[in-house]
Design an enzyme around this catalytic site. Sequence first.
Site, short mmCIF file in Angstrom:
data_model
loop_
_atom_site.label_atom_id
_atom_site.label_comp_id
_atom_site.label_asym_id
_atom_site.label_seq_id
_atom_site.Cartn_x
_atom_site.Cartn_y
_atom_site.Cartn_z
N LYS A 170 1.89 25.03 42.57
CA LYS A 170 1.87 23.73 43.25
C LYS A 170 1.81 22.59 42.23
O LYS A 170 2.46 21.55 42.42
CB LYS A 170 0.67 23.64 44.20
CG LYS A 170 0.55 22.33 44.98
CD LYS A 170 1.64 22.14 46.02
CE LYS A 170 1.67 20.75 46.63
NZ LYS A 170 0.64 20.47 47.63
N LYS A 238 -4.63 12.90 41.71
CA LYS A 238 -5.32 14.20 41.59
C LYS A 238 -4.33 15.29 41.18
O LYS A 238 -4.59 16.09 40.28
CB LYS A 238 -5.95 14.54 42.94
CG LYS A 238 -6.55 15.93 43.04
CD LYS A 238 -6.88 16.30 44.50
CE LYS A 238 -5.64 16.65 45.31
NZ LYS A 238 -5.93 17.25 46.63
#
Lengths: 296, 296
Positions: A170, A238
């Site tokens: 990811k 993030k």
Amino acid sequence: MKLGFIGLGVMGRPMALNLMKHGHEMGVYARRPEAAAPLVEAGAQCYASPRELAARSEIVFTMVTTSSDVEQVALGENGLVEGARRGTIVVDMETISPAVARAVAGRLAAQGIDMLDAPVSGGPAGAQHATLSIMAGGKAHIFERVMPLFECLGKTIVHMGDHGAGQTTKACNQLALLVTAEGVAEALTLARVSGLDPARVREVMLGGIASSRVLELFGGRMVERDFTAGIESRLYYKDLDIALDLGHRTGQALPAAALVMQHINALVGRGCGGEDLSALLNIVEASGPVTPRRVM
Amino acid sequence: MKLGFIGLGVMGRPMALNLMKHGHEMGVYARRPEAAAPLVEAGAQCYASPRELAARSEIVFTMVTTSSDVEQVALGENGLVEGARRGTIVVDMETISPAVARAVAGRLAAQGIDMLDAPVSGGPAGAQHATLSIMAGGKAHIFERVMPLFECLGKTIVHMGDHGAGQTTKACNQLALLVTAEGVAEALTLARVSGLDPARVREVMLGGIASSRVLELFGGRMVERDFTAGIESRLYYKDLDIALDLGHRTGQALPAAALVMQHINALVGRGCGGEDLSALLNIVEASGPVTPRRVM
């Protein structure tokens, strides 16, 4: 099957509803009760803590925002680990640090609880239409057991390796996504300041090799200057932090990712962190002419 | 229709052949006679200079490498301008500077010769299968006259504005293409050094929002480590130079484009300028671990 779902935001809510559509018995937990309301309306039962939810679930999905949220829900006071029986499976589908994913999996394994990290790509539309791309890490036989549920949520479902491999995948995905978004923002800005119609530039670009889902989706919103839809752009900080930390751990320089992270930083700094990623256009424009000069 | 074609390389050759397939009478000129051979075999007639070619052509296409090549072919000794009658149309489909495109169009217009800048996106495969994206600049009625020929070459065909607008669009296209390629190269490199299989990472990414033609095409070659196909990567330095010059003229900062231009610079510097753009992977890897450390 008795399923649990924690994290009922813009992604989690439609995902939980898709699981219910396939006849699974759904339990939910939400810090804010109003987040659970659409699920309860659809027949889900609401529990007072992750612990209580875990006690009656065979598989619990989590879709909470940060690495520390996952730690809290899984391992904190009244967390999943306190309620889950041996053999329960926890499937975390949020984007968090691969290192944290491995650590949480290790702590749960010590209690006989299995875990998968299974973050997704596809955005709110992918979540709604069950067309997500799911990249999973963890034990292969656990992945196989959860597979029928993944098939209620997504189309491209790949087991990437052991714990953390889903999150690492990811991170790579987000890196490519965000650098592509920067390219699209710079291209459409250059078009505009040069006197072209960005909408037509996007149209012709969609027919060629520069075409991408980002150009289609976020490029469309950039052209419309509609920055309201989608996932809050502050969350991508993030994601890039995770990618660059991975780059640091491996000793791999990722210069374009670092640049885009600073643009996301500026986006949040200018108070637009709640807007869609397409608002990146504003940051590129901010390093350009106040009034475009005529060059054509 | 009596057509001419100059510049019979990896893009121009299949394009000229596609025009011939629609029954047009083709004349060609090539500095290196061997470049013209496949066209002559297919029935094209070879001329000794752009001047002679222009004298018998209604519309002449050029697909030569640089801005100065276009100036030379159009305006130089024995150039198109010396042979073309009033009403002849010159269609330049190479990627060159918008400023040069406008200047050449002005010089030709003074002799009653019309010009379009009509660069393309789609690569050698798009040229072969007549699925190019064509972005045109110049007078609208001239664009309309050439449209039936464009339809022999491409699928997405858009008139972007006056002279230079096609080239400006192409500069935006190339910027997005190259920044996307950097993102894909960084993502697949991060995947590899982190211990993942880049082929599976690419596969799962193709199902999500990070999907792009670049990931499909160049990402596939990066995974295979086959850098031989396609267009020579050194040519992208020119493209980014054009985009950044446009950024300078408009006062628009394009930081990711500038970064990628330096990576293409390094690619050429390391002697790989003749390789495909997918070789960008080597430059990203060169700023990474010699032997990947184990992080999973």
